[in-house]
Design a protein around this motif. Structure first.
Motif, PDB file in Angstrom:
ATOM      1  N   SER A 109      -2.837   1.812 132.876  1.00 23.32           N
ATOM      2  CA  SER A 109      -1.638   1.212 133.456  1.00 23.32           C
ATOM      3  C   SER A 109      -1.681   1.333 134.973  1.00 23.32           C
ATOM      4  O   SER A 109      -2.387   2.171 135.519  1.00 23.32           O
ATOM      5  N   ALA A 110      -0.915   0.462 135.616  1.00 22.75           N
ATOM      6  CA  ALA A 110      -0.764   0.491 137.073  1.00 22.75           C
ATOM      7  C   ALA A 110       0.604  -0.083 137.390  1.00 22.75           C
ATOM      8  O   ALA A 110       1.150  -0.872 136.617  1.00 22.75           O
ATOM      9  N   SER A 111       1.145   0.319 138.526  1.00 17.26           N
ATOM     10  CA  SER A 111       2.439  -0.223 138.923  1.00 17.26           C
ATOM     11  C   SER A 111       2.572  -0.174 140.438  1.00 17.26           C
ATOM     12  O   SER A 111       1.785   0.478 141.126  1.00 17.26           O
ATOM     13  N   SER A 112       3.588  -0.864 140.928  1.00 19.64           N
ATOM     14  CA  SER A 112       3.840  -0.857 142.362  1.00 19.64           C
ATOM     15  C   SER A 112       4.466   0.462 142.803  1.00 19.64           C
ATOM     16  O   SER A 112       4.661   0.685 143.993  1.00 19.64           O
ATOM     17  N   ARG A 113       4.742   1.356 141.878  1.00 17.17           N
ATOM     18  CA  ARG A 113       5.286   2.670 142.214  1.00 17.17           C
ATOM     19  C   ARG A 113       4.201   3.725 142.374  1.00 17.17           C
ATOM     20  O   ARG A 113       4.496   4.866 142.729  1.00 17.17           O
ATOM     21  N   ASP A 114       2.937   3.360 142.110  1.00 19.24           N
ATOM     22  CA  ASP A 114       1.828   4.292 142.341  1.00 19.24           C
ATOM     23  C   ASP A 114       1.777   4.644 143.821  1.00 19.24           C
ATOM     24  O   ASP A 114       2.069   3.818 144.677  1.00 19.24           O
TER      25      ASP A 114
END
Length: 119
Positions: free
Chosen positions: A54-59
């Motif tokens: 998974s990846a997100s803009s909150r990383d």
């Protein structure tokens, strides 16, 4: 809690999409969830019912970047492509999650393609 017509419509589209596409360990489903502020992406093996990556803009590394939400979405797509490459995954099935293929959702797809994933 009342849901709006727009939310209900998107949910119905999402259910309809999910009846047609499914991911496996070799070709996982690239699922996109878009909130007002952030975007989240997962590689899902539907056969085993497990999230592979998974990846997100909150990383932390993406959140530290400056730019528009669309630019950060493209970085999220590139990040998930890197994680997929590390796991040996070349092709995925794209699941836009009931959202239109436009704007931030399209930016994620473009970033993933630039990172080397094939849809």
């Amino acid at each position: 809690m009342r849901t709006s017509a727009k939310t209900t419509r998107r949910q119905n589209i999402r259910y309809r999409i999910r009846t047609k596409i499914s991911g496996s360990a070799q070709k996982p489903r690239l699922s996109v969830f878009r909130s007002n502020a952030d975007i989240y992406v997962q590689l899902i093996d539907d056969v085993s019912a497990v999230t592979i990556a998974s990846a997100s803009s909150r990383d932390k590394d993406i959140k530290a970047q400056t730019g528009t939400k669309s630019e950060k979405s493209k970085l999220v797509g590139q990040a998930i492509a890197r994680k997929a490459k590390d796991l040996g995954i070349e092709t995925v099935v794209f699941d836009r999650g009931g959202n239109l293929y436009h704007g931030r959702v399209k930016a994620v797809a473009d970033g993933a393609r630039e990172g080397g994933l094939q849809f």
